[in-house]
Design an enzyme around this catalytic site. Structure first.
Site, short mmCIF file in Angstrom:
data_model
loop_
_atom_site.label_atom_id
_atom_site.label_comp_id
_atom_site.label_asym_id
_atom_site.label_seq_id
_atom_site.Cartn_x
_atom_site.Cartn_y
_atom_site.Cartn_z
N GLU A 1 -6.89 -9.95 2.07
CA GLU A 1 -7.80 -9.52 1.00
C GLU A 1 -7.55 -10.24 -0.33
O GLU A 1 -7.79 -9.68 -1.41
CB GLU A 1 -7.73 -8.00 0.82
CG GLU A 1 -8.25 -7.26 2.04
CD GLU A 1 -8.13 -5.75 1.91
OE1 GLU A 1 -7.55 -5.26 0.93
OE2 GLU A 1 -8.60 -5.06 2.83
N THR B 1 0.84 -1.21 0.00
CA THR B 1 0.00 0.00 0.00
C THR B 1 0.86 1.25 0.00
O THR B 1 0.79 2.07 -0.90
CB THR B 1 -1.00 0.08 1.16
OG1 THR B 1 -1.93 -1.00 1.11
CG2 THR B 1 -1.82 1.38 1.06
N GLU C 1 -10.29 -5.55 9.68
CA GLU C 1 -9.71 -4.30 9.18
C GLU C 1 -10.87 -3.37 8.86
O GLU C 1 -11.81 -3.74 8.17
CB GLU C 1 -8.84 -4.51 7.94
CG GLU C 1 -8.19 -3.20 7.47
CD GLU C 1 -7.30 -3.39 6.25
OE1 GLU C 1 -6.58 -4.41 6.19
OE2 GLU C 1 -7.33 -2.53 5.35
#
Length: 699
Positions: A209, A120, A285
């Site tokens: 994810e 990220t 999350e």
């Protein structure tokens, strides 16, 4: 950076609320999910016939156990700059995050298991770059977990992979190619945490994810048992509620292997299949929202409603602390902000104090009451008990526009002022007093906010409290008397990155594996000690990832680490470089680099490259496709060279040693950006004596 309202005291809040003595009991109504606010009366008055009634009672039994409120470091490199803060500021930041009864007082710390890939806002190093490599001192997550445990020995620790080192994929961009190897890799991380840092990992995840593999989960569970790690619980799948819930219902062995179903950004709701598993449910999350006061409102709403609507007993914020360059993706999406180690400046943002409304007054192991829910005209309330007579009630009344999270889309709802009567029944009937903590977010009219203010205690008579509720407030009513709004002296003022910056990497025993302020965006750059005679280059910075990772994001094909002030336009970058790969190797220095994080592949700027085949080039992009100039250069592998890139106004100069290779005009875009170093591909290369002289763009 967005200006924040001045945080001053609410004038006479104790004059706005009161306990009314009421008699009677109405059944608890069930209402759809909505949001609201609270204000307490300042005078005794007759029972309000318009008040809605809510019962807090443990006689029907208790609900699920609270697992906790937490923060996530990683996914990725979100705590990168924190480690470089000087004392006392670094310890102060850690206290605001973890110290009990001080600030956020978090119950859970979740960290990324570094996998050498972009996740990220940067890369985090793996404990096993290569199959035959083990190193449990890389990165900063070990340090962070120890600092959290130092402040709160009871904090729970969670590990989760985003990317994996390339050898795990066995030639594929897939971590389940050989599930036994992946399970061993993860278990090795858990064992290393204990053996090298005395850290007990409580929960382990699968792949953030991304797809789960049922066979891998079963193998991981068996390997945990084999190594005596029965206590480590598995969370799956850190994505959506489906298809993991459906798969668990259809596969008993998988159901038994998984302890917690963790969903991301669930919008406070769950699904029937997840409930049917009878497993613990977490929002593993959530938040991920700019940490202004709307972000604080988002956090207040979901901390209550994740349980009220979705039966989730833990909520973990991405991210723990916004400690990365703010122009990277999701700038300031942390519970607090600490992005200037060079100045010591940090900001304790509103989500810290919203966390405190729950974390300072209810601990993991406390249980929710069954009699909790929504307020009639919007808002929600939860109540928890330790089973020993203590009671904590958290009431939030966030309006729609003051509580929008970054995701998912929040359906419209309305909130109105209202009067609410709370009836304390069962073992709480004899309570005589409740402590009161209060937050009020400022209005659009410019009213300032009040954050986590202690108000005078409430004396309880006949077990009833009536509140007149306003908009965008949070109240905690509790028997717990240890709450505190911790504080330190105001930190130093914000300052830009130093315009003159040097690092010779001459550290024999560095406290961390990465050099201060460098933010790796593809690849991993670590301190390195040359064991062979190397003159003035005994201690260097080395790029060490030699195989493309099993990626989570879109890593570049080149490695790159950024540093400095994003607003720099004119700068001189000088660095000694050492190509280790014959024939095909190459390195670069760069300025005006305009992108990082998950979009690093498309980064533009001015890149000065030299290659082991005796050539050089200057490009407008990291990918090396937009070539401004190329030619021959007296360069080969296995030898040190000094590169200098001069960017001044309408002129660019590329210098090798004392030889000007090219002078030309910079591209019209971008106008400004970071400095950077990197390599042509995933290869060993070294850097030394890094020096920048930078200047911001002026209008």
């Amino acid at each position: 950076m967005e200006a924040r309202p001045v945080r001053t005291s609410l004038r006479g809040p104790e004059g706005r609320f009161l306990l009314l003595l009421l008699v009677g009991l109405l059944p608890l109504p069930s209402y759809p999910a909505r949001v609201s606010t609270l204000r307490l009366h300042s005078r005794v008055q007759p029972r309000d016939p318009s008040a809605s009634s809510y019962v807090l009672d443990d006689v029907p039994g208790l609900g699920p156990v609270l697992d906790g409120i937490g923060g996530l470091s990683g996914g990725g490199a979100t705590s990168r700059l924190l480690v470089n803060y000087p004392e006392p500021y670094r310890s102060e930041i850690l206290d605001y995050l973890f110290k009990p009864n001080f600030g956020a007082s978090l119950h859970i710390l979740k960290v990324e298991i570094g996998g050498d890939g972009q996740t990220t806002d940067g890369t985090e190093p793996s404990h096993m770059h290569y199959a035959d490599d083990k190193n449990f001192s890389r990165g900063y997550e070990w340090w962070l977990m120890k600092e959290a445990k130092k402040r709160n020995p009871n904090i729970k620790l969670v590990g989760l992979p985003w990317s994996f080192p390339g050898w795990i994929g066995n030639g594929l961009n897939w971590p389940y190619a050989t599930p036994e190897n992946t399970a061993f890799y993860v278990v090795t991380w858990i064992l290393g945490a204990k053996q090298h840092h005395d850290l007990d990992i409580d929960y382990i995840g699968i792949w953030n994810e991304r797809a789960f593999d049922s066979q891998y989960i079963k193998i991981l569970r068996k390997l945990l048992y084999q190594y005596g790690l029965d206590r480590v619980k598995i969370i799956a799948s850190d994505n959506l509620w489906q298809p993991i819930s459906f798969a668990m219902l259809k596969d008993h062995e998988l159901l038994e292997a998984i302890d917690v179903i963790g969903a991301h950004y669930p919008g406070t709701h769950t699904v029937s299949d997840a409930l049917a598993t009878h497993k613990t449910l977490w929002s593993s999350e959530d938040y991920s929202t700019f940490n202004n006061e709307v972000g604080g409102g988002c956090w207040a709403r979901i901390l209550n409603q994740n349980y009220v609507n979705g039966n989730m007993t833990a909520t973990i914020a991405w991210n723990l602390v916004a400690s990365y360059y703010p122009q990277l993706p999701f700038g300031r999406d942390g519970l607090m902000t600490a992005q200037e180690p060079w100045s010591g400046h940090y900001v304790v943002e509103s989500p810290i104090w919203i966390s405190a409304h729950t974390t300072q007054f209810a601990q993991p192991g406390w249980r929710y009451l069954k009699t909790v829910g929504h307020l009639l005209k919007g808002g929600s309330y939860v109540a928890l008990t330790d089973g020993l007579g203590n009671l904590t009630i958290i009431i939030e009344t966030m309006t729609h526009d003051h509580s929008k999270c970054i995701r998912p889309l929040l359906p419209l709802f309305t909130v109105s002022e209202q009067t609410a009567s709370f009836y304390l029944k069962g073992s709480f009937k004899e309570l005589k007093m409740l402590q009161v903590w209060y937050t009020k977010f400022g209005s659009r009219a410019g009213n300032s906010s009040v954050l986590f203010k202690q108000l005078p205690p409430l004396k309880i008579t006949n077990g009833t409290v009536t509140l007149q509720l306003s908009l965008d407030e949070v109240y905690t009513l509790t028997t717990v008397t240890t709450g505190q709004k911790g504080s330190y002296p105001i930190p130093p003022e914000s300052q830009p990155f130093p315009s003159s910056y040097k690092d010779d990497f001459d550290i024999r025993n560095p406290p961390f594996s990465e050099a201060p302020n460098f933010a790796d965006q593809t690849g991993v750059f670590e301190y390195f000690t040359n064991t062979q005679p190397s003159g003035d280059h005994a201690f260097t910075l080395r790029q060490v990832v030699t195989q493309r990772p099993v990626t989570w994001a879109f890593d570049a094909d080149q490695t790159i680490s950024i540093i400095g002030d994003y607003h720099w336009k004119n700068l001189v970058i000088r660095c000694d470089v050492y190509i280790e790969t014959p024939d095909t190797g190459g390195v670069f220095i760069a300025g005006r680099v305009n992108k990082g994080g998950t979009v690093i592949q498309s980064a533009r700027g001015i890149f000065f490259w030299v290659f082991a085949d005796g050539t050089y080039q200057v490009t407008k992009d990291l990918a090396g496709r937009l070539i401004m100039k190329k030619g021959l250069a007296d360069v080969k592998s296995g030898k040190w060279y000094t590169l200098t890139l001069k960017i001044e106004g309408s002129s660019v100069g590329a210098v090798l040693g004392n030889t000007l290779l090219w002078k030309g005009t910079p591209p019209s875009y971008p106008h400004n950006g970071w400095a950077a170093i990197g390599t042509r591909g995933f290869e060993f290369a070294q850097f030394d004596n890094f020096h920048i002289e930078g200047a911001k763009e002026t209008s």
